[in-house]
Write an enzyme that holds these catalytic residues in place. Structure first.
Site, short mmCIF file in Angstrom:
data_model
loop_
_atom_site.label_atom_id
_atom_site.label_comp_id
_atom_site.label_asym_id
_atom_site.label_seq_id
_atom_site.Cartn_x
_atom_site.Cartn_y
_atom_site.Cartn_z
N LYS A 181 41.31 46.76 57.47
CA LYS A 181 42.57 46.41 56.78
C LYS A 181 43.41 47.68 56.62
CE LYS A 181 42.62 46.25 52.10
NZ LYS A 181 43.61 47.02 51.35
N ASN A 182 42.77 48.77 56.18
CA ASN A 182 43.54 49.97 55.85
C ASN A 182 43.95 50.78 57.07
OD1 ASN A 182 43.42 49.15 53.26
ND2 ASN A 182 41.91 50.66 52.58
N ARG B 201 42.43 39.23 49.73
CA ARG B 201 43.35 40.29 50.17
C ARG B 201 42.68 41.20 51.19
NH1 ARG B 201 45.03 44.20 46.18
NH2 ARG B 201 45.67 45.10 48.13
N ARG C 121 49.58 54.68 40.68
CA ARG C 121 49.92 54.67 42.13
C ARG C 121 51.29 55.29 42.39
NH1 ARG C 121 46.35 50.95 44.48
NH2 ARG C 121 46.55 52.20 46.34
N CYS D 169 49.08 49.34 39.86
CA CYS D 169 48.20 48.17 39.85
C CYS D 169 47.07 48.48 38.88
CB CYS D 169 47.67 47.89 41.25
SG CYS D 169 46.68 49.23 41.87
N ASP E 79 36.67 53.37 47.40
CA ASP E 79 36.69 51.92 47.64
C ASP E 79 35.29 51.32 47.70
OD1 ASP E 79 39.58 51.93 49.87
OD2 ASP E 79 39.37 52.13 47.71
C1 EPZ Z 1 44.76 54.12 50.26
O1 EPZ Z 1 45.65 53.94 49.17
C2 EPZ Z 1 43.99 52.82 50.40
N1 EPZ Z 1 44.92 51.72 50.64
C3 EPZ Z 1 43.21 52.53 49.11
O2 EPZ Z 1 42.42 51.37 49.35
C4 EPZ Z 1 42.27 53.71 48.84
O3 EPZ Z 1 41.59 53.48 47.62
C5 EPZ Z 1 43.08 55.00 48.75
O4 EPZ Z 1 43.84 55.19 49.98
C6 EPZ Z 1 42.20 56.23 48.56
O5 EPZ Z 1 41.29 56.31 49.63
C7 EPZ Z 1 45.42 51.55 51.88
O6 EPZ Z 1 45.15 52.31 52.78
C8 EPZ Z 1 46.34 50.37 52.07
P1 EPZ Z 1 46.23 57.64 47.90
P2 EPZ Z 1 46.78 55.07 48.88
O7 EPZ Z 1 47.66 57.90 48.09
O8 EPZ Z 1 47.14 55.77 50.13
C9 EPZ Z 1 47.44 59.83 43.94
C10 EPZ Z 1 41.59 49.21 48.93
O9 EPZ Z 1 40.81 48.79 48.07
N2 EPZ Z 1 48.77 59.91 44.53
O10 EPZ Z 1 45.25 58.24 48.84
O11 EPZ Z 1 47.87 54.41 48.12
C11 EPZ Z 1 47.05 58.37 43.63
O12 EPZ Z 1 47.57 57.98 42.37
C12 EPZ Z 1 42.68 50.18 48.56
O13 EPZ Z 1 41.55 48.89 50.15
C13 EPZ Z 1 49.75 60.69 43.89
O14 EPZ Z 1 49.51 61.29 42.84
O15 EPZ Z 1 45.99 56.04 47.93
C14 EPZ Z 1 45.54 58.44 43.63
O16 EPZ Z 1 45.10 58.94 42.39
C15 EPZ Z 1 42.71 50.47 47.05
N3 EPZ Z 1 50.98 60.77 44.45
C16 EPZ Z 1 45.24 59.48 44.72
O17 EPZ Z 1 46.45 60.22 44.90
C17 EPZ Z 1 51.29 60.14 45.63
O18 EPZ Z 1 52.44 60.27 46.11
C18 EPZ Z 1 44.86 58.90 46.06
O19 EPZ Z 1 45.84 57.95 46.40
C19 EPZ Z 1 50.30 59.36 46.27
C20 EPZ Z 1 49.05 59.26 45.70
#
Ligand code: EPZ
Length: 419
Positions: free
Chosen positions: A22-23, A398, A120, A115, A306
């Site tokens: 999915k990701n 989802r 996020r 969420c 995850d």
């Molecule tokens: C991706 O989300 C995945 N989703 C998430 O999977 C996964 O948990 C996450 O990466 C971490 O591996 C998809 O790929 C669609 P991040 P993403 O930006 O990219 C902070 C699932 O269950 N952050 O890597 O949105 C954020 O708050 C989902 O399949 C900032 O501070 O996650 C978090 O604490 C859930 N500023 C950390 O970084 C930003 O601009 C990691 O988030 C962006 C993120």
């Protein structure tokens, strides 16, 4: 709303086929917006998230077909903004920003809501676009980015929790058509980032270093269509591996990519779960009594956030104390209170959950909350004595393709019912 009705206690036995990731699918579908030519993306799992992404791309003006796991996308005409409600509903849709900026020099998307697992934010995405010369405005719940031609730049995309997966892919896609060279430092190293880079390079992009903390993108004039098969879903694979161990069964995980699962395999082995590689398959079963272990989630190649909830469901069954520390999201313990309803003894101390494992679980009605927390409840229900009803399983739909069917084929007593 639908629920899963699970009669626990049957060990899972047999073979399960892992679906496409999915990701990996979501950013790769968005990347098809970077060209007027046709892209074909194969092994896309049939999920509500991937179907959402189809609708979002169609709302932008692209022609999209989704049949037998293949998504065909032709984005000849393109609008710079997507349907507000659609984008708000799925966080993953933020990755349309990079392609829109690169193609139209304009992107207007609704701010993705937070969420249940955390705020996020997208500050790092916007930091990257700003470095490439885009002007960013946030108003009325929208983020509006405009550019008069993106220029390659060097940027540091690390945040308070380390790298950002969708931030890295968003900037990679914008940089692919920028003038000059972009260097992304503290880039995310997840396999899904590498899969996107491979797709972009098949389209004619010039990207190197994907999978390492430093990614270099040399901008090109235009990109062509490509045909690509997405990688297997490592999180689904980990979920079924853990379900096999939790039910004391023996399951062959087919079509997984073991190299994407090293931290999970290492931690399961420490918990006395045997994981044997045979070709592209993994054979999973307990190696005797489960052992309590400590787990900390980290950016790849550390233990994936995850898989944290699913691992907790397993460690609830392991005699002794296990400490699970969540370093990526600020509130990803929604499954703890629901696991407690099944008899689990877990205390939350800041970023850690202290699991006092070894007590038998007994079935009860529980409420799914986020995608992976719901998977943890299904695993616990499969291991518990008696019947567990997991409500609001739209969360599961989802991110897991035909999960109940796959589990029934492994001997689980699980069926989908109206709540
Ligand atoms: C991706 O989300 C995945 N989703 C998430 O999977 C996964 O948990 C996450 O990466 C971490 O591996 C998809 O790929 C669609 P991040 P993403 O930006 O990219 C902070 C699932 O269950 N952050 O890597 O949105 C954020 O708050 C989902 O399949 C900032 O501070 O996650 C978090 O604490 C859930 N500023 C950390 O970084 C930003 O601009 C990691 O988030 C962006 C993120």
């Amino acid at each position: 709303m639908e629920s899963f009705l699970i009669k626990g206690g049957s060990p899972l036995r047999g073979t399960v086929e892992i679906s496409g990731s999915k990701n990996a699918s979501l950013p790769i579908m968005a990347a098809a917006l970077l060209t007027r030519e046709t892209c074909v993306i194969r092994r896309v799992p049939d999920l509500s998230d991937t179907r959402f992404m189809v609708q979002i791309l169609q709302s932008l003006g692209a022609e999209v077909k989704f049949a037998q796991g293949a998504v065909t996308i032709r984005a000849e005409k393109l609008k710079p903004h997507a349907d507000y409600e659609l984008v708000r509903k799925m966080r993953g849709s933020i990755c349309i920003m990079g392609p829109l900026l690169a193609r139209l020099q304009r992107a207007r998307v609704s701010l993705p809501g937070g969420c249940i697992i955390g705020a996020r934010p997208i500050n790092l995405h916007l930091k990257g676009f700003d470095a490439l010369g885009a002007k960013i405005q946030i108003q009325g719940g929208y983020v509006d980015a405009k550019a008069t031609g993106l220029i390659g730049a060097t940027m540091f995309l690390g945040g308070r929790s380390g790298s950002t997966v969708l931030g890295t892919v968003n900037v990679m896609m914008a940089a692919a058509l920028a003038k000059g060279v972009t260097v992304i430092e503290s880039a995310a190293c997840e396999p899904e980032v590498v899969d996107l880079a491979n797709f972009l390079n098949a389209m004619g992009a010039k990207i190197s270093g994907a999978g390492s903390p430093t990614v270099t993108v040399t901008g090109v004039e235009r990109l062509r269509g490509a045909d690509h098969e997405v990688i297997p879903d490592r999180i689904e694979a980990a979920t079924f591996m853990i379900a096999a161990a939790a039910t004391n069964g023996e399951v062959t995980i087919q079509n997984a990519q073991p190299d994407h699962l090293r931290a999970v395999i290492d931690k399961l082995s420490e918990a006395n779960v045997s994981v044997k590689r045979s070709g592209a398959s993994l054979i999973v079963k307990r190696g005797g009594r489960l052992k309590s272990v400590d787990v900390t989630t980290l950016p790849h190649s550390g233990f994936p956030t995850d898989v944290q909830a699913q691992m907790m469901a397993l460690l609830v069954l392991a005699p002794g104390i296990s400490i699970i520390t969540e370093r990526i999201f600020e509130s990803r313990f929604m499954h703890v209170s629901e696991l407690a309803r099944l008899g689990a003894d877990i205390e939350i101390e800041g970023p850690s959950a202290i699991v006092k494992g070894g007590k038998p679980l007994s079935g009860a009605p529980v409420m799914a909350s986020d995608l992976r927390a719901s998977a943890a409840l299904v695993i616990a229900g499969l291991a518990a004595k008696g019947t567990t009803q997991v409500n609001r399983i739209y969360h599961l739909d989802r991110g897991y393709e035909k999960m109940d069917r796959k589990l029934r084929l492994l001997g689980a007593h699980i069926r989908r019912v109206q709540e």
